[in-house]
Design a protein around this motif. Structure first.
Motif, PDB file in Angstrom:
ATOM      1  N   TYR A 171       0.862  -1.181   0.000  1.00 23.48           N
ATOM      2  CA  TYR A 171       0.000   0.000   0.000  1.00 23.48           C
ATOM      3  C   TYR A 171       0.896   1.227   0.000  1.00 23.48           C
ATOM      4  CZ  TYR A 171      -3.360   3.511   1.422  1.00 23.48           C
ATOM      5  OH  TYR A 171      -4.127   4.642   1.464  1.00 23.48           O
ATOM      6  N   MET A 172       0.772   2.046  -1.029  1.00 28.42           N
ATOM      7  CA  MET A 172       1.647   3.205  -1.207  1.00 28.42           C
ATOM      8  C   MET A 172       3.112   2.775  -1.102  1.00 28.42           C
ATOM      9  SD  MET A 172      -0.596   5.679  -1.624  1.00 28.42           S
ATOM     10  CE  MET A 172       0.122   7.271  -1.272  1.00 28.42           C
ATOM     11  N   ASP A 173       3.416   1.656  -1.750  1.00 27.73           N
ATOM     12  CA  ASP A 173       4.763   1.080  -1.815  1.00 27.73           C
ATOM     13  C   ASP A 173       5.287   0.573  -0.470  1.00 27.73           C
ATOM     14  OD1 ASP A 173       4.965   1.565  -4.581  1.00 27.73           O
ATOM     15  OD2 ASP A 173       5.604   3.628  -4.205  1.00 27.73           O
ATOM     16  N   LYS A 174       4.420   0.453   0.523  1.00 25.37           N
ATOM     17  CA  LYS A 174       4.821  -0.104   1.817  1.00 25.37           C
ATOM     18  C   LYS A 174       4.294  -1.536   1.924  1.00 25.37           C
ATOM     19  CE  LYS A 174       4.932   4.375   4.123  1.00 25.37           C
ATOM     20  NZ  LYS A 174       4.381   5.239   5.193  1.00 25.37           N
ATOM     21  N   ASN A 175       5.112  -2.400   2.478  1.00 25.90           N
ATOM     22  CA  ASN A 175       4.772  -3.811   2.587  1.00 25.90           C
ATOM     23  C   ASN A 175       3.745  -4.018   3.702  1.00 25.90           C
ATOM     24  OD1 ASN A 175       4.628  -6.563   2.773  1.00 25.90           O
ATOM     25  ND2 ASN A 175       6.809  -6.903   3.083  1.00 25.90           N
ATOM     26  N   LEU A 176       2.510  -4.333   3.326  1.00 26.78           N
ATOM     27  CA  LEU A 176       1.438  -4.511   4.299  1.00 26.78           C
ATOM     28  C   LEU A 176       1.724  -5.648   5.271  1.00 26.78           C
ATOM     29  CD1 LEU A 176      -1.987  -4.081   2.459  1.00 26.78           C
ATOM     30  CD2 LEU A 176      -1.335  -3.067   4.622  1.00 26.78           C
ATOM     31  N   LEU A 177       2.484  -6.622   4.825  1.00 24.18           N
ATOM     32  CA  LEU A 177       2.727  -7.796   5.659  1.00 24.18           C
ATOM     33  C   LEU A 177       3.565  -7.472   6.894  1.00 24.18           C
ATOM     34  CD1 LEU A 177       3.371 -10.506   2.910  1.00 24.18           C
ATOM     35  CD2 LEU A 177       1.218  -9.853   4.008  1.00 24.18           C
ATOM     36  N   LYS A 178       4.172  -6.302   6.909  1.00 21.92           N
ATOM     37  CA  LYS A 178       4.987  -5.897   8.056  1.00 21.92           C
ATOM     38  C   LYS A 178       4.194  -5.114   9.104  1.00 21.92           C
ATOM     39  CE  LYS A 178       9.414  -5.761   5.582  1.00 21.92           C
ATOM     40  NZ  LYS A 178      10.586  -4.923   5.224  1.00 21.92           N
ATOM     41  N   TYR A 179       2.890  -4.912   8.851  1.00 17.31           N
ATOM     42  CA  TYR A 179       2.077  -4.087   9.746  1.00 17.31           C
ATOM     43  C   TYR A 179       1.052  -4.930  10.491  1.00 17.31           C
ATOM     44  CZ  TYR A 179       3.878   0.141   7.482  1.00 17.31           C
ATOM     45  OH  TYR A 179       4.687   1.141   7.012  1.00 17.31           O
ATOM     46  N   PRO A 180       0.933  -4.753  11.808  1.00 15.26           N
ATOM     47  CA  PRO A 180      -0.164  -5.387  12.554  1.00 15.26           C
ATOM     48  C   PRO A 180      -1.467  -4.634  12.274  1.00 15.26           C
ATOM     49  CG  PRO A 180       1.116  -4.004  14.018  1.00 15.26           C
ATOM     50  CD  PRO A 180       1.827  -3.974  12.686  1.00 15.26           C
ATOM     51  N   PRO A 181      -2.611  -5.218  12.631  1.00  8.76           N
ATOM     52  CA  PRO A 181      -3.899  -4.595  12.273  1.00  8.76           C
ATOM     53  C   PRO A 181      -4.063  -3.151  12.737  1.00  8.76           C
ATOM     54  CG  PRO A 181      -4.245  -6.842  13.018  1.00  8.76           C
ATOM     55  CD  PRO A 181      -2.802  -6.541  13.256  1.00  8.76           C
ATOM     56  N   ASP A 182      -3.636  -2.827  13.981  1.00  9.28           N
ATOM     57  CA  ASP A 182      -3.839  -1.463  14.460  1.00  9.28           C
ATOM     58  C   ASP A 182      -3.015  -0.454  13.677  1.00  9.28           C
ATOM     59  OD1 ASP A 182      -1.585  -2.722  15.707  1.00  9.28           O
ATOM     60  OD2 ASP A 182      -1.474  -1.059  17.122  1.00  9.28           O
ATOM     61  N   LYS A 183      -1.831  -0.855  13.231  1.00  4.75           N
ATOM     62  CA  LYS A 183      -0.976   0.058  12.470  1.00  4.75           C
ATOM     63  C   LYS A 183      -1.446   0.204  11.021  1.00  4.75           C
ATOM     64  CE  LYS A 183       1.749   0.850  15.919  1.00  4.75           C
ATOM     65  NZ  LYS A 183       1.686   2.173  16.610  1.00  4.75           N
ATOM     66  N   VAL A 184      -2.166  -0.801  10.521  1.00  2.00           N
ATOM     67  CA  VAL A 184      -2.764  -0.674   9.185  1.00  2.00           C
ATOM     68  C   VAL A 184      -3.704   0.527   9.166  1.00  2.00           C
ATOM     69  CG1 VAL A 184      -4.406  -1.758   7.587  1.00  2.00           C
ATOM     70  CG2 VAL A 184      -2.535  -3.095   8.535  1.00  2.00           C
ATOM     71  N   VAL A 185      -4.418   0.722  10.273  1.00  2.00           N
ATOM     72  CA  VAL A 185      -5.334   1.860  10.376  1.00  2.00           C
ATOM     73  C   VAL A 185      -4.570   3.135  10.702  1.00  2.00           C
ATOM     74  CG1 VAL A 185      -7.341   2.814  11.570  1.00  2.00           C
ATOM     75  CG2 VAL A 185      -7.201   0.355  11.130  1.00  2.00           C
TER      76      VAL A 185
END
Length: 236
Positions: A61-75
């Motif tokens: 997402y916006m060139d950032k690897n989503l797999l490195k983010y926990p659910p709260d940080k996704v938001v």
């Protein structure tokens, strides 16, 4: 903006998604249609990092690897908000309390009141019920609160899971008119929806998901006129 490649998800021995790939551009409205059990909700839950994905999956997402983010940080860090199926509000809290809870991680505190005013301008009925417990609202009003809550989280892209479910036709159109207004202000939307005709008329592009596989994609107009889509999802 959002790129999903080879998305694979399993629930135990059951394969739910078999290498799904799609993308959502900045400010775009994209829909995923399909029957019950096709994997639509699973797709959104995977993007929100609420469920694990299998090796080989790539999501950025916006060139950032989503797999490195926990659910709260996704938001909080990425601005991806999720309106789940069934709304999942805090029914014992008021409309205003539900909206304010969504701002817990925002850093632009000075804009929160402005955004609350915007939610109430989009959904005037919510302003009338701002001190009412959300659990006592009608289904349509609860959907408005769920969308307003996603708006308040500082969204850049909104994931919507079956927003038309259980709504009367007039309320359904009111909700989708509001979503279009939110989109016109710059928020991208990824919509999963069983009401294929409604979804395709709302979105610019669409994908058709069957048994965990993407089987068709294209502009909404193309899918609306596709004989296979007509037969399977549009009543002939």
């Amino acid at each position: 903006m959002l790129s999903v490649k080879n998305l694979r998800v399993s629930y135990g021995k059951i394969k739910a998604l078999h290498g799904v790939s799609f993308q959502v551009g900045e400010g775009e409205i994209v829909c995923i249609i399909g029957a019950n059990g096709a994997g639509k909700s699973t797709t959104l839950r995977a993007i929100s990092r609420l469920i694990p994905v299998e090796a080989g999956t790539e999501m950025t997402y916006m060139d950032k690897n989503l797999l490195k983010y926990p659910p709260d940080k996704v938001v909080s860090d990425l601005g991806i908000s999720h309106v789940p199926e069934g709304r999942r509000l805090f029914g014992n809290l008021t409309v205003m309390e539900n909206l304010r809870l969504a701002t817990f991680a925002r850093k632009d505190r000075d804009k929160i009141e402005q955004d609350i005013a915007r939610v109430f301008s989009i959904f005037p009925r919510l302003e009338e019920r701002r001190e009412q417990k959300s659990g006592t609202l009608s289904g349509g009003e609860q959907q408005m609160v769920a969308i307003g809550r996603a708006f308040m989280s500082g969204r850049k892209i909104m994931l919507l899971d079956e927003p038309s479910m259980g709504l009367a036709p007039l309320m359904m159109m009111n909700v989708f008119d509001a979503l279009r207004e939110i989109n016109q202000e710059g928020t991208a939307i990824l919509l999963v929806e069983q009401n294929a005709r409604l979804a395709l008329r709302f979105a610019k592009r669409g994908y058709v998901l069957e048994s965990g596989n993407l089987v068709l994609e294209g502009d909404s107009g193309e899918l609306l006129s596709n004989d296979e889509v007509k037969k399977a999802y549009l009543g002939g």
